[in-house]
Design a protein around this motif. Structure first.
Motif, PDB file in Angstrom:
ATOM      1  N   LEU A  17       0.823  -1.210   0.000  1.00  0.00           N
ATOM      2  CA  LEU A  17       0.000   0.000   0.000  1.00  0.00           C
ATOM      3  C   LEU A  17       0.858   1.261   0.000  1.00  0.00           C
ATOM      4  O   LEU A  17       0.576   2.222  -0.729  1.00  0.00           O
ATOM      5  N   LEU A  18       1.918   1.252   0.807  1.00  0.00           N
ATOM      6  CA  LEU A  18       2.779   2.430   0.881  1.00  0.00           C
ATOM      7  C   LEU A  18       3.580   2.611  -0.404  1.00  0.00           C
ATOM      8  O   LEU A  18       3.799   3.745  -0.851  1.00  0.00           O
ATOM      9  N   GLN A  19       3.996   1.525  -1.013  1.00  0.00           N
ATOM     10  CA  GLN A  19       4.711   1.608  -2.284  1.00  0.00           C
ATOM     11  C   GLN A  19       3.776   2.076  -3.402  1.00  0.00           C
ATOM     12  O   GLN A  19       4.183   2.845  -4.279  1.00  0.00           O
ATOM     13  N   PHE A  20       2.537   1.614  -3.363  1.00  0.00           N
ATOM     14  CA  PHE A  20       1.539   2.061  -4.337  1.00  0.00           C
ATOM     15  C   PHE A  20       1.383   3.583  -4.252  1.00  0.00           C
ATOM     16  O   PHE A  20       1.321   4.277  -5.268  1.00  0.00           O
ATOM     17  N   ALA A  21       1.338   4.097  -3.021  1.00  0.00           N
ATOM     18  CA  ALA A  21       1.199   5.539  -2.823  1.00  0.00           C
ATOM     19  C   ALA A  21       2.403   6.290  -3.374  1.00  0.00           C
ATOM     20  O   ALA A  21       2.249   7.338  -4.014  1.00  0.00           O
ATOM     21  N   GLU A  22       3.600   5.780  -3.125  1.00  0.00           N
ATOM     22  CA  GLU A  22       4.806   6.445  -3.623  1.00  0.00           C
ATOM     23  C   GLU A  22       4.809   6.531  -5.142  1.00  0.00           C
ATOM     24  O   GLU A  22       5.247   7.527  -5.718  1.00  0.00           O
ATOM     25  N   LYS A  23       4.314   5.489  -5.804  1.00  0.00           N
ATOM     26  CA  LYS A  23       4.280   5.464  -7.263  1.00  0.00           C
ATOM     27  C   LYS A  23       3.130   6.295  -7.826  1.00  0.00           C
ATOM     28  O   LYS A  23       3.149   6.665  -8.999  1.00  0.00           O
ATOM     29  N   ASN A  24       2.123   6.554  -7.007  1.00  0.00           N
ATOM     30  CA  ASN A  24       0.920   7.264  -7.470  1.00  0.00           C
ATOM     31  C   ASN A  24       0.559   8.393  -6.502  1.00  0.00           C
ATOM     32  O   ASN A  24      -0.440   8.301  -5.777  1.00  0.00           O
ATOM     33  N   PRO A  25       1.363   9.461  -6.434  1.00  0.00           N
ATOM     34  CA  PRO A  25       1.102  10.533  -5.462  1.00  0.00           C
ATOM     35  C   PRO A  25      -0.300  11.126  -5.566  1.00  0.00           C
ATOM     36  O   PRO A  25      -0.946  11.393  -4.544  1.00  0.00           O
ATOM     37  N   GLY A  26      -0.776  11.307  -6.811  1.00  0.00           N
ATOM     38  CA  GLY A  26      -2.114  11.865  -6.971  1.00  0.00           C
ATOM     39  C   GLY A  26      -3.183  10.973  -6.367  1.00  0.00           C
ATOM     40  O   GLY A  26      -4.151  11.446  -5.759  1.00  0.00           O
TER      41      GLY A  26
END
Length: 210
Positions: free
Chosen positions: A113-122
């Protein structure tokens, strides 16, 4: 992580090569372009409420052109939320299938989940609700349900791993702590202008919770 990419172009049929004058994207392609543009605009730190006029200007189309693909701006945000849901829960299922150790499953779900956020800031601004403040209330409710489902997945992993007298209660508490930790890291990432990475000291943090 391929699931963290919003742009999913359809295979080329070669039709455009035969008729170069026709450069309009197919309906499905235009929908993806609109959602990609919205996600990109959300990546701007401190961005104010995004209007359909601004979105149309970015795409160099009319607002009427946007509404041919989405009935409302709320529907555009729903498109982003659907992408988040499909990506994250597909990856959770893969983690559960491939990782034999239940405690490790929980850690990998949080990390994903945290890596997903880093790759998709928007997308992070959507997940924590910052981008939904002035939008339809049902959008925030849907994101709340998203995190409820994430917490349920974590609880299931931890319940399988628990061997104490009250495994269900213990799993619920730990799943709640992990979910709160995840949401907190996402909020800090979004509200720091995407400067504080959510995966900071992640292994050490998870070791104290799992």
């Amino acid at each position: 992580m391929s699931h963290a990419e919003l742009s999913q172009p359809e295979p080329s049929s070669g039709a455009d090569a035969q008729s170069p004058a026709r450069k309009r994207p197919k309906p499905g392609e235009r929908r993806v372009q609109i959602l990609q543009a919205l996600a990109t605009m959300l990546e701007q730190p401190g961005a104010e409420r995004i209007t359909t006029a601004a979105l149309a200007a970015r795409l160099e189309v009319s607002e009427a052109a946007l509404y041919r693909h989405f009935a409302s701006k709320a529907q555009m945000f729903e498109g982003l939320i659907e992408f988040i849901e499909q990506s994250v829960f597909t990856l959770i299922n893969q983690i559960v299938e491939r990782e034999p150790q239940a405690p490790a499953q929980a850690g990998r779900i949080v990390a994903m989940l945290l890596q997903f956020a880093e790759k998709n800031p928007g997308m992070t601004r959507v997940m924590v609700g910052d981008a939904l403040v002035f939008e339809n209330e049902r959008l925030q409710q849907r994101m709340n349900q998203f995190f409820d489902k994430v917490e349920a997945s974590l609880k299931q992993c931890l319940r399988v791993a628990a061997d104490g007298a009250t495994p269900t209660v213990d799993a619920q508490v730990r799943a709640s702590v992990l979910t709160a930790f995840t949401v907190g890291r996402l909020q800090r990432f979004a509200r720091s202008g995407f400067k504080r990475m959510p995966s900071e000291h992640l292994d050490a943090s998870l070791a104290r919770m799992i």
